[in-house]
Motif scaffolding. Structure first.
Motif, PDB file in Angstrom:
ATOM      1  N   GLY A 105       0.784  -1.235   0.000  1.00 21.21           N
ATOM      2  CA  GLY A 105       0.000   0.000   0.000  1.00 21.21           C
ATOM      3  C   GLY A 105       0.812   1.279   0.000  1.00 21.21           C
ATOM      4  O   GLY A 105       0.276   2.356  -0.271  1.00 21.21           O
ATOM      5  N   ALA A 106       2.102   1.187   0.318  1.00 22.56           N
ATOM      6  CA  ALA A 106       2.933   2.397   0.418  1.00 22.56           C
ATOM      7  C   ALA A 106       3.540   2.766  -0.923  1.00 22.56           C
ATOM      8  O   ALA A 106       3.846   1.900  -1.748  1.00 22.56           O
ATOM      9  CB  ALA A 106       4.044   2.176   1.438  1.00 22.56           C
ATOM     10  N   PHE A 107       3.724   4.050  -1.127  1.00 15.95           N
ATOM     11  CA  PHE A 107       4.488   4.568  -2.260  1.00 15.95           C
ATOM     12  C   PHE A 107       5.834   5.071  -1.750  1.00 15.95           C
ATOM     13  O   PHE A 107       5.913   5.675  -0.674  1.00 15.95           O
ATOM     14  CB  PHE A 107       3.774   5.743  -2.928  1.00 15.95           C
ATOM     15  CG  PHE A 107       2.597   5.364  -3.783  1.00 15.95           C
ATOM     16  CD1 PHE A 107       2.771   4.608  -4.933  1.00 15.95           C
ATOM     17  CD2 PHE A 107       1.320   5.778  -3.446  1.00 15.95           C
ATOM     18  CE1 PHE A 107       1.690   4.272  -5.738  1.00 15.95           C
ATOM     19  CE2 PHE A 107       0.223   5.450  -4.234  1.00 15.95           C
ATOM     20  CZ  PHE A 107       0.416   4.691  -5.383  1.00 15.95           C
ATOM     21  N   VAL A 108       6.872   4.852  -2.540  1.00 18.60           N
ATOM     22  CA  VAL A 108       8.167   5.490  -2.296  1.00 18.60           C
ATOM     23  C   VAL A 108       8.177   6.790  -3.092  1.00 18.60           C
ATOM     24  O   VAL A 108       7.887   6.797  -4.280  1.00 18.60           O
ATOM     25  CB  VAL A 108       9.336   4.591  -2.745  1.00 18.60           C
ATOM     26  CG1 VAL A 108      10.671   5.277  -2.447  1.00 18.60           C
ATOM     27  CG2 VAL A 108       9.270   3.233  -2.060  1.00 18.60           C
ATOM     28  N   VAL A 109       8.480   7.889  -2.435  1.00 19.14           N
ATOM     29  CA  VAL A 109       8.511   9.207  -3.079  1.00 19.14           C
ATOM     30  C   VAL A 109       9.928   9.752  -3.016  1.00 19.14           C
ATOM     31  O   VAL A 109      10.572   9.680  -1.960  1.00 19.14           O
ATOM     32  CB  VAL A 109       7.550  10.190  -2.378  1.00 19.14           C
ATOM     33  CG1 VAL A 109       7.577  11.564  -3.070  1.00 19.14           C
ATOM     34  CG2 VAL A 109       6.126   9.632  -2.362  1.00 19.14           C
ATOM     35  N   ASN A 110      10.409  10.256  -4.136  1.00 17.67           N
ATOM     36  CA  ASN A 110      11.719  10.924  -4.100  1.00 17.67           C
ATOM     37  C   ASN A 110      11.735  12.152  -4.989  1.00 17.67           C
ATOM     38  O   ASN A 110      10.976  12.261  -5.955  1.00 17.67           O
ATOM     39  CB  ASN A 110      12.849   9.959  -4.475  1.00 17.67           C
ATOM     40  CG  ASN A 110      12.834   9.516  -5.915  1.00 17.67           C
ATOM     41  OD1 ASN A 110      12.100   8.592  -6.265  1.00 17.67           O
ATOM     42  ND2 ASN A 110      13.646  10.146  -6.762  1.00 17.67           N
ATOM     43  N   LEU A 111      12.598  13.074  -4.620  1.00 18.90           N
ATOM     44  CA  LEU A 111      12.787  14.300  -5.400  1.00 18.90           C
ATOM     45  C   LEU A 111      13.753  14.024  -6.548  1.00 18.90           C
ATOM     46  O   LEU A 111      14.668  13.210  -6.424  1.00 18.90           O
ATOM     47  CB  LEU A 111      13.351  15.413  -4.522  1.00 18.90           C
ATOM     48  CG  LEU A 111      12.600  15.738  -3.237  1.00 18.90           C
ATOM     49  CD1 LEU A 111      13.260  16.923  -2.532  1.00 18.90           C
ATOM     50  CD2 LEU A 111      11.127  16.022  -3.505  1.00 18.90           C
ATOM     51  N   GLY A 112      13.552  14.732  -7.661  1.00 19.32           N
ATOM     52  CA  GLY A 112      14.439  14.621  -8.806  1.00 19.32           C
ATOM     53  C   GLY A 112      15.321  15.851  -8.959  1.00 19.32           C
ATOM     54  O   GLY A 112      15.258  16.805  -8.168  1.00 19.32           O
ATOM     55  N   ASN A 113      16.140  15.816  -9.997  1.00 20.95           N
ATOM     56  CA  ASN A 113      17.109  16.890 -10.229  1.00 20.95           C
ATOM     57  C   ASN A 113      16.452  18.249 -10.408  1.00 20.95           C
ATOM     58  O   ASN A 113      17.021  19.284 -10.045  1.00 20.95           O
ATOM     59  CB  ASN A 113      17.940  16.572 -11.474  1.00 20.95           C
ATOM     60  CG  ASN A 113      18.734  15.292 -11.326  1.00 20.95           C
ATOM     61  OD1 ASN A 113      18.892  14.771 -10.229  1.00 20.95           O
ATOM     62  ND2 ASN A 113      19.229  14.767 -12.436  1.00 20.95           N
ATOM     63  N   LEU A 114      15.248  18.250 -10.991  1.00 21.37           N
ATOM     64  CA  LEU A 114      14.560  19.516 -11.240  1.00 21.37           C
ATOM     65  C   LEU A 114      14.221  20.220  -9.918  1.00 21.37           C
ATOM     66  O   LEU A 114      14.405  21.435  -9.794  1.00 21.37           O
ATOM     67  CB  LEU A 114      13.291  19.256 -12.049  1.00 21.37           C
ATOM     68  CG  LEU A 114      12.739  20.417 -12.875  1.00 21.37           C
ATOM     69  CD1 LEU A 114      13.737  20.888 -13.924  1.00 21.37           C
ATOM     70  CD2 LEU A 114      11.432  20.000 -13.553  1.00 21.37           C
TER      71      LEU A 114
END
Length: 354
Positions: free
Chosen positions: A245-254
């Motif tokens: 049920g969980a999502f992994v969220v990460n920031l990108g270069n932008l």
């Protein structure tokens, strides 16, 4: 706050939708700390039903069970120029000095007709999706409906995450709305075979160590692990264990560029030595392709020059594609040249990145 050696924490995103302002502020603070630490966190309590997550993952597996010849009927490099459809194994090298990656993919996005201005003007990843035929993939209409429903709901979630990110930067919650309007996002169904036991560990990757090109990535993992996030403090790779049920969220270069490097776009990779097949579904949120990203107003000191010049969303993403696919293409050409010198014929083909 996440500490050295801590894997990305699981945050309760339902606090964002709560009427309790204290609870919402707590989530904002938790996300801020993750963005400053390594740009990764996980979320539960979002609005994407687990039933839909499970259904799209089931279709993901069914698609990659097709024969290579069947998948190649919608090959993104031979059937179109707008980055939709099937991607062959070993098409990318994201980590310099490693072998082409042990993954195959399938690119899906908004259903953009050929009359749409984005298609006419050849905007980033914009055009009709490429779907397998009913004769190859029975009940393909349900596959389409499931994929597009899932895509739409995750893109909506990405826009909510942007609202939280705005608050973490002491901006108005609506600050990123213009950037997120008429946005482009790309969903990739991914399949990683288990790496052979005798494969050279320092060279073989499901996906090599890299940072994402866009603003925010939302990843759905199946049950098989393999995702690792680099921890600069300990110089170790941390496993991100799949959580139902969980999502992994990460920031990108932008986003890192936008925040003047205040927030982190972190190295991550996939190494599948589980002995089982791994499947995952990332959605890469790029934003409006014409939007110009420049240093946020409160991410530099007065009189200080921004670390990055302004750039359009489209150009920033295309630069990332050119690097990773170009690296794989050079590897293949070098291998072909070496084989030719030894009297062996190896075929290579150009990879479209527009």
């Amino acid at each position: 706050m996440p500490g050295a050696g801590d894997a990305p924490p699981i945050l309760d995103f339902s606090k964002f939708y709560s009427t309790d302002s204290t609870s919402k502020k707590q989530l904002v603070e938790e996300v801020r700390n993750c963005c400053l630490h390594n740009g990764f966190f996980q979320i539960t309590g979002h609005k994407v039903p687990i039933e839909l997550q499970n259904k799209i993952m089931t279709w993901n597996k069914k698609f990659f069970d097709l024969d290579l010849e069947q998948k190649n009927t919608i090959n993104k490099d031979t059937t179109n120029t707008w980055n939709r459809g099937y991607e062959l194994m070993k098409s990318q090298i994201l980590e310099e000095g490693t072998l082409p990656e042990l993954k195959e993919g399938y690119y899906i996005g908004d259903e953009i007709p050929k009359t749409h201005p984005y298609f006419v003007n050849k905007k980033l990843n914009s055009g009709p999706n490429m779907w397998p035929s009913e004769s190859i993939f029975p009940n393909v209409d349900d596959f389409k409906a499931t994929a597009l429903d899932y895509y739409s709901q995750v893109v909506s979630l990405a826009k909510d995450i942007l609202k939280v990110l705005a608050l973490t930067l002491d901006l108005e919650e609506s600050y990123f709305d213009e950037y997120a309007t008429d946005s482009v996002a790309t969903m990739r169904l991914l399949h990683y075979p288990s790496q052979p036991p005798d494969s050279p560990a320092k060279l073989t990757r499901g996906i090599g160590a890299h940072t994402d090109f866009g603003c925010v990535t939302i990843l759905l993992q199946d049950k098989v692990a393999g995702l690792q996030v680099y921890d600069y403090a300990t110089k170790e790779w941390l496993d991100v264990t799949p959580t139902p049920g969980a999502f992994v969220v990460n920031l990108g270069n932008l986003m890192m560029r936008w925040s003047n490097d205040k927030y982190i776009s972190n190295l991550h990779r996939v190494i599948n030595v589980s002995g089982a097949e791994r499947y995952s579904i990332p959605v890469f949120f790029s934003g409006n392709p014409d939007y110009v990203v420049k240093c946020l107003p409160n991410c530099r000191k007065e009189g200080e020059e921004p670390k990055w010049p302004p750039i359009t969303v489209e150009q920033a993403i295309l630069n990332g594609y050119a690097d990773s696919y170009g690296r794989a293409e050079r590897f293949k050409k070098d291998a072909a040249a070496k084989a030719a010198s030894e009297g062996v014929v190896v075929q290579t083909k150009e990879v479209a990145v527009s």
